[in-house]
Design a protein around this motif. Structure first.
Motif, mmCIF file in Angstrom:
data_model
loop_
_atom_site.group_PDB
_atom_site.id
_atom_site.type_symbol
_atom_site.label_atom_id
_atom_site.label_comp_id
_atom_site.label_asym_id
_atom_site.label_seq_id
_atom_site.Cartn_x
_atom_site.Cartn_y
_atom_site.Cartn_z
ATOM 1 N N GLY A 132 0.822 -1.204 0.000
ATOM 2 C CA GLY A 132 0.000 0.000 0.000
ATOM 3 C C GLY A 132 0.854 1.251 0.000
ATOM 4 N N ILE A 133 0.218 2.372 0.274
ATOM 5 C CA ILE A 133 0.926 3.648 0.173
ATOM 6 C C ILE A 133 0.679 4.494 1.420
ATOM 7 N N VAL A 157 -8.664 1.956 -3.060
ATOM 8 C CA VAL A 157 -9.400 3.118 -3.546
ATOM 9 C C VAL A 157 -10.605 2.612 -4.335
ATOM 10 N N ASP A 158 -11.785 3.044 -3.930
ATOM 11 C CA ASP A 158 -13.049 2.573 -4.521
ATOM 12 C C ASP A 158 -13.121 1.048 -4.521
ATOM 13 N N GLY A 159 -12.639 0.454 -3.426
ATOM 14 C CA GLY A 159 -12.703 -0.993 -3.266
ATOM 15 C C GLY A 159 -11.628 -1.772 -3.982
ATOM 16 N N LYS A 160 -10.760 -1.084 -4.741
ATOM 17 C CA LYS A 160 -9.688 -1.766 -5.479
ATOM 18 C C LYS A 160 -8.370 -1.618 -4.725
ATOM 19 N N ASP A 166 2.208 4.693 -7.851
ATOM 20 C CA ASP A 166 1.925 4.926 -9.265
ATOM 21 C C ASP A 166 0.521 4.458 -9.643
ATOM 22 N N GLU A 167 0.059 3.371 -9.018
ATOM 23 C CA GLU A 167 -1.295 2.875 -9.273
ATOM 24 C C GLU A 167 -2.333 3.908 -8.820
ATOM 25 N N PHE A 168 -2.102 4.476 -7.654
ATOM 26 C CA PHE A 168 -3.032 5.475 -7.127
ATOM 27 C C PHE A 168 -3.056 6.719 -8.003
ATOM 28 N N LEU A 183 -11.645 5.980 -0.024
ATOM 29 C CA LEU A 183 -10.354 5.408 0.353
ATOM 30 C C LEU A 183 -10.486 4.524 1.591
ATOM 31 N N SER A 184 -9.877 3.352 1.540
ATOM 32 C CA SER A 184 -9.760 2.476 2.716
ATOM 33 C C SER A 184 -8.376 2.713 3.306
ATOM 34 N N ILE A 185 -8.343 3.121 4.564
ATOM 35 C CA ILE A 185 -7.061 3.494 5.165
ATOM 36 C C ILE A 185 -6.847 2.761 6.486
#
Length: 340
Positions: A132-133, A157-160, A166-168, A183-185
């Motif tokens: 994750g980030i 992000v949005d369940g993904k 870079d993906e984010f 966002l899931s944090i």
């Protein structure tokens, strides 16, 4: 007469206390740095079933704090105390929390490179896995300011699931103004979900986002296993010494030869050693800890290199430490292998 003297004494004492309180608690727009300590690495780095060493590898530190009137004045008369404008330490609009998180990330990143180098040279398995980030910084006036904090880990992000920054960035850049993302944090071990709108950046209206600076949370997986406990030590400057301590626990030959060996310098995944700040203060710290050998970044022989500054400081304080220039992990390794 006696009562008047006592009254004047009490008044003078109270005035002195007020001045001391003001001088201590009023902070100036400067930081003061001074020599810290040389800390042994063996107690904080542990390779599973690793080899013992007779000497010590040590990292060196600098003590730093925001200046008050007293520390500012004291630094003015102490040669190896330095005064730095606040914008030379913290980024523009960067809070103390954001600065501390950034330094701890630099330390973590330095450890990961040191582990990679040491295990590679010892021909031991090492791989990197993303988790994750992390939120490093939040831009003022942007939507993230209301929902996120420095140090939050974003894992979806949005369940993904997102495992790399870079993906984010790629996902958010394809959104439009007034779109909303969920966002899931992970915040201090507690999972939360936050919803944040997408808006244009004030200084780049053609770009949209939520206003955060990110870094990827990586885990270095090794065999044998490794644990490092650096508590609250921040910054990247211990990279070289981390790599030497880890490598020494991985191999049977003891590189320390019973000596106290300190040093400083960043390290990348290829083993290149980079310069740091405040090497003069680190030389003073190492000398106070009876260090025998000190590795200093050579910067490919530059006339103003950390190595040259280290030599100058060692001579100035009449130190008997051997100052050794290094450009790579291999330079330090070869020097130690040739010691008797």
């Amino acid at each position: 007469m006696e009562k008047k003297r006592n009254k004047r004494y009490i008044q003078a004492l109270l005035i002195g206390i007020v001045i001391a309180v003001i001088g201590t608690f009023i902070q100036l727009p400067y930081y003061v740095t001074k020599p810290g300590m040389a800390q042994e690495l063996d107690p904080i780095i542990n390779v599973e079933n690793g080899y013992e060493e007779k000497g010590e590898f040590m990292l060196t530190t600098i003590r730093m704090g925001q200046a008050n009137i007293f520390s500012f004045a004291w630094a003015k008369i102490n040669k190896y105390h330095k005064i730095l404008p606040i914008n030379h330490v913290r980024r523009e609009d960067e809070s103390d929390e954001e600065y501390n998180n950034r330094q701890l990330y630099y330390m973590e990143d330095s450890q990961e490179s040191a582990i990679t180098v040491a295990y590679s040279y010892a021909n031991k398995p090492v791989t990197v896995k993303n988790h994750g980030i992390y939120v490093m910084k939040i831009l003022k006036g942007m939507p993230a300011e209301d929902s996120l904090k420095p140090g939050d880990r974003i894992y979806a992000v949005d369940g993904k699931e997102v495992t790399h920054q870079d993906e984010f960035i790629s996902y958010v850049s394809n959104k439009k103004e007034n779109d909303v993302i969920k966002l899931s944090i992970d915040r201090n071990g507690k999972e939360e979900t936050v919803t944040i709108p997408i808006v244009p950046f004030p200084d780049q209206p053609e770009k949209v986002g939520i206003g955060i600076e990110l870094i990827t949370d990586q885990e270095v997986i090794t065999e044998p296993k490794l644990s490092i406990d650096t508590e609250k030590i921040g910054g990247p400057s211990a990279g070289l010494m981390f790599s030497l301590e880890i490598y020494n626990q991985l191999i049977e030959k003891d590189l320390t030869n019973g000596m106290r060996i300190a040093g400083t310098g960043t390290i990348d995944n290829d083993g290149n050693v980079g310069p740091i700040g405040g090497i003069g203060q680190k030389i003073v710290a190492a000398d106070k800890s009876d260090v025998d050998i000190f590795f200093a970044p050579n910067e490919n022989g530059a006339p103003d290199s950390d190595y040259r500054e280290a030599l100058k400081t060692a001579k100035d304080i009449d130190s008997e430490m051997k100052i050794v220039p290094v450009d790579t992990f291999e330079d330090a390794l070869n020097y130690l292998l040739e010691l008797k």
